[in-house]
Design a protein around this motif. Sequence first.
Motif, PDB file in Angstrom:
ATOM      1  N   VAL A  60       0.830  -1.205   0.000  1.00  0.00           N
ATOM      2  CA  VAL A  60       0.000   0.000   0.000  1.00  0.00           C
ATOM      3  C   VAL A  60       0.867   1.259   0.000  1.00  0.00           C
ATOM      4  O   VAL A  60       1.721   1.428   0.866  1.00  0.00           O
ATOM      5  N   ILE A  61       0.648   2.102  -0.989  1.00  0.00           N
ATOM      6  CA  ILE A  61       1.164   3.474  -0.917  1.00  0.00           C
ATOM      7  C   ILE A  61      -0.076   4.288  -0.611  1.00  0.00           C
ATOM      8  O   ILE A  61      -0.934   4.469  -1.467  1.00  0.00           O
ATOM      9  N   GLY A  62      -0.230   4.683   0.630  1.00  0.00           N
ATOM     10  CA  GLY A  62      -1.470   5.340   1.018  1.00  0.00           C
ATOM     11  C   GLY A  62      -1.560   5.404   2.521  1.00  0.00           C
ATOM     12  O   GLY A  62      -0.575   5.178   3.224  1.00  0.00           O
ATOM     13  N   GLY A  63      -2.765   5.675   3.001  1.00  0.00           N
ATOM     14  CA  GLY A  63      -2.935   5.891   4.437  1.00  0.00           C
ATOM     15  C   GLY A  63      -3.433   4.655   5.169  1.00  0.00           C
ATOM     16  O   GLY A  63      -3.669   3.597   4.579  1.00  0.00           O
ATOM     17  N   GLU A  64      -3.628   4.871   6.462  1.00  0.00           N
ATOM     18  CA  GLU A  64      -4.072   3.823   7.375  1.00  0.00           C
ATOM     19  C   GLU A  64      -5.432   3.241   6.980  1.00  0.00           C
ATOM     20  O   GLU A  64      -5.702   2.070   7.198  1.00  0.00           O
ATOM     21  N   GLY A  65      -6.268   4.090   6.388  1.00  0.00           N
ATOM     22  CA  GLY A  65      -7.616   3.661   6.022  1.00  0.00           C
ATOM     23  C   GLY A  65      -7.597   2.455   5.091  1.00  0.00           C
ATOM     24  O   GLY A  65      -8.395   1.522   5.236  1.00  0.00           O
ATOM     25  N   ILE A  66      -6.672   2.452   4.155  1.00  0.00           N
ATOM     26  CA  ILE A  66      -6.600   1.334   3.207  1.00  0.00           C
ATOM     27  C   ILE A  66      -6.157   0.078   3.954  1.00  0.00           C
ATOM     28  O   ILE A  66      -6.750  -0.997   3.791  1.00  0.00           O
ATOM     29  N   LEU A  67      -5.148   0.228   4.798  1.00  0.00           N
ATOM     30  CA  LEU A  67      -4.646  -0.945   5.542  1.00  0.00           C
ATOM     31  C   LEU A  67      -5.737  -1.531   6.432  1.00  0.00           C
ATOM     32  O   LEU A  67      -5.901  -2.748   6.518  1.00  0.00           O
ATOM     33  N   GLU A  68      -6.513  -0.642   7.064  1.00  0.00           N
ATOM     34  CA  GLU A  68      -7.578  -1.133   7.953  1.00  0.00           C
ATOM     35  C   GLU A  68      -8.667  -1.863   7.161  1.00  0.00           C
ATOM     36  O   GLU A  68      -9.132  -2.927   7.566  1.00  0.00           O
ATOM     37  N   GLU A  69      -9.037  -1.331   6.026  1.00  0.00           N
ATOM     38  CA  GLU A  69     -10.061  -1.999   5.211  1.00  0.00           C
ATOM     39  C   GLU A  69      -9.544  -3.334   4.665  1.00  0.00           C
ATOM     40  O   GLU A  69     -10.288  -4.316   4.596  1.00  0.00           O
ATOM     41  N   LEU A  70      -8.258  -3.364   4.292  1.00  0.00           N
ATOM     42  CA  LEU A  70      -7.686  -4.620   3.781  1.00  0.00           C
ATOM     43  C   LEU A  70      -7.721  -5.680   4.874  1.00  0.00           C
ATOM     44  O   LEU A  70      -8.085  -6.838   4.636  1.00  0.00           O
ATOM     45  N   GLN A  71      -7.370  -5.256   6.070  1.00  0.00           N
ATOM     46  CA  GLN A  71      -7.343  -6.180   7.202  1.00  0.00           C
ATOM     47  C   GLN A  71      -8.753  -6.719   7.492  1.00  0.00           C
ATOM     48  O   GLN A  71      -8.944  -7.912   7.679  1.00  0.00           O
ATOM     49  N   LEU A  72      -9.740  -5.816   7.460  1.00  0.00           N
ATOM     50  CA  LEU A  72     -11.126  -6.243   7.699  1.00  0.00           C
ATOM     51  C   LEU A  72     -11.595  -7.239   6.637  1.00  0.00           C
ATOM     52  O   LEU A  72     -12.398  -8.124   6.909  1.00  0.00           O
ATOM     53  N   ALA A  73     -11.067  -7.085   5.426  1.00  0.00           N
ATOM     54  CA  ALA A  73     -11.454  -8.000   4.342  1.00  0.00           C
ATOM     55  C   ALA A  73     -10.584  -9.261   4.331  1.00  0.00           C
ATOM     56  O   ALA A  73     -10.752 -10.130   3.481  1.00  0.00           O
ATOM     57  N   GLY A  74      -9.625  -9.350   5.258  1.00  0.00           N
ATOM     58  CA  GLY A  74      -8.820 -10.573   5.392  1.00  0.00           C
ATOM     59  C   GLY A  74      -7.518 -10.567   4.611  1.00  0.00           C
ATOM     60  O   GLY A  74      -6.905 -11.610   4.426  1.00  0.00           O
ATOM     61  N   PHE A  75      -7.076  -9.380   4.162  1.00  0.00           N
ATOM     62  CA  PHE A  75      -5.829  -9.324   3.396  1.00  0.00           C
ATOM     63  C   PHE A  75      -4.702  -8.713   4.233  1.00  0.00           C
ATOM     64  O   PHE A  75      -4.951  -7.890   5.109  1.00  0.00           O
ATOM     65  N   LYS A  76      -3.482  -9.113   3.883  1.00  0.00           N
ATOM     66  CA  LYS A  76      -2.343  -8.602   4.639  1.00  0.00           C
ATOM     67  C   LYS A  76      -1.509  -7.652   3.781  1.00  0.00           C
ATOM     68  O   LYS A  76      -1.349  -7.862   2.585  1.00  0.00           O
ATOM     69  N   GLY A  77      -0.981  -6.611   4.456  1.00  0.00           N
ATOM     70  CA  GLY A  77      -0.216  -5.593   3.736  1.00  0.00           C
ATOM     71  C   GLY A  77       1.282  -5.766   3.835  1.00  0.00           C
ATOM     72  O   GLY A  77       2.021  -5.066   3.159  1.00  0.00           O
ATOM     73  N   LEU A  78       1.746  -6.690   4.664  1.00  0.00           N
ATOM     74  CA  LEU A  78       3.191  -6.802   4.848  1.00  0.00           C
ATOM     75  C   LEU A  78       3.707  -8.157   4.403  1.00  0.00           C
ATOM     76  O   LEU A  78       2.984  -9.155   4.441  1.00  0.00           O
ATOM     77  N   GLY A  79       4.998  -8.159   4.031  1.00  0.00           N
ATOM     78  CA  GLY A  79       5.617  -9.423   3.617  1.00  0.00           C
ATOM     79  C   GLY A  79       5.457  -9.647   2.128  1.00  0.00           C
ATOM     80  O   GLY A  79       5.090  -8.750   1.385  1.00  0.00           O
ATOM     81  N   GLY A  80       5.764 -10.861   1.705  1.00  0.00           N
ATOM     82  CA  GLY A  80       5.664 -11.163   0.271  1.00  0.00           C
ATOM     83  C   GLY A  80       5.038 -12.515   0.079  1.00  0.00           C
ATOM     84  O   GLY A  80       4.779 -13.185   1.066  1.00  0.00           O
ATOM     85  N   PRO A  81       4.765 -12.990  -1.114  1.00  0.00           N
ATOM     86  CA  PRO A  81       4.913 -12.239  -2.355  1.00  0.00           C
ATOM     87  C   PRO A  81       3.783 -11.237  -2.561  1.00  0.00           C
ATOM     88  O   PRO A  81       2.639 -11.510  -2.198  1.00  0.00           O
ATOM     89  N   VAL A  82       4.129 -10.095  -3.141  1.00  0.00           N
ATOM     90  CA  VAL A  82       3.122  -9.052  -3.357  1.00  0.00           C
ATOM     91  C   VAL A  82       2.377  -9.323  -4.668  1.00  0.00           C
ATOM     92  O   VAL A  82       2.999  -9.490  -5.714  1.00  0.00           O
ATOM     93  N   GLY A  83       1.041  -9.363  -4.576  1.00  0.00           N
ATOM     94  CA  GLY A  83       0.225  -9.626  -5.767  1.00  0.00           C
ATOM     95  C   GLY A  83      -0.568  -8.417  -6.203  1.00  0.00           C
ATOM     96  O   GLY A  83      -1.229  -8.441  -7.244  1.00  0.00           O
TER      97      GLY A  83
END
Length: 351
Positions: free
Chosen positions: A179-202
């Motif tokens: 994510v290049i962006g703010g906390e809001g995106i990370l929080e929504e990704l987390q709520l939807a079950g996705f992770k923002g850290l580590g690899g492989p990045v898809g």
Amino acid sequence: MSTSFALMGLRLDPLQCFTSIIQPLIANCQNPTIPSKNLDTKVACKLQASHTKAATITPVRCYKLYRMNTAKRAAQLLSTQNIRSLFDSVEAFLFDCDGVIWKGDKLIDGVSETLDWLRSKGKKLVFVTNNSLKSRIQYAKKFHSLGISVAEDEIFSSSFAAAMYLKVNNFPQEKKVYVIGGEGILEELQLAGFKGLGGPVGAVVVGIDPRINYYKLQYGTLCIRENPGCLFIATNRDAVGHMTDLQEWPGAGSMVAAMCGSTEREPIVVGKPSTFMMDFLLQKFHINTSKMCMVGDRLDTDILFGQNAGCKTLLVLSGVTTQTTLEDPSNNVQPDYYTSQMSDLLRLLGP
Ligand SMILES: O=C(O)COP(=O)(O)O
């Protein structure tokens, strides 16, 4: 064999002809059907405009009709004469936030009273924002802190849209999202079950990022260029926004443009004017879009979103668009109505 079209002294290739002339025309027609998309030989579409019978039209005729159509549809100033028919035909008002509800953390005059009054008249209220800095939960808190009661599920943010885009496209849970962006995106990704850290990045999601830097651009660029099939998703492309009350600041469009420059790719845009969020909105509000009115301060995002979705549209001049921009001959997005600010609804109709 490829064909080009001469219009007003300009030579357009078939694709330009389709996107700049025929598509807007179709969007303005009530019941369009396109029998043939074979633009190489002949561009033809069936047009069912209010004043014509279905007919096959040529690009030139298309252009003339388009000009007639848009000329007829120049935005009307909201007034005591026309507001009643708008108000009575609308069951839900969709409000953009920045420039309509607030500027930065400052509420625009009369917003709170107008929203209360609209609710008291039985209108559904929905908030559709391209700003991805916050999640829906965080936006509900922001509304609350400004003294307005809005439920989380009345808010549709581009941060939520980015997470939903991955979800509906079955993005694999084992892949990561940079994510290049703010906390809001990370929080929504987390709520939807996705992770923002580590690899492989898809997938790389780009939104407004006040902490943008060269390293982030480099990492995002590497992911997109080096990982086969890596998605490039933009929350929105707003040029500027009111990050503070007094000034306009670069919007997500500037971060997205930087990534387009380095990757030489175009993103999938999930925020306005894309109607992707409309599907989620309709799951909650079972209202025909023709009974919705989109109220926004930007022509190329808010008003176009409303028009693309088949809503009525009201431009307010309390944000980034001025009356001069609206009336400029180069502007080809005309809302149904315009007014100075959203509280004019209450001023013109209220007690
Ligand atoms: O801040 C932005 O970029 C746009 O936000 P808005 O959609 O609420 O106007």
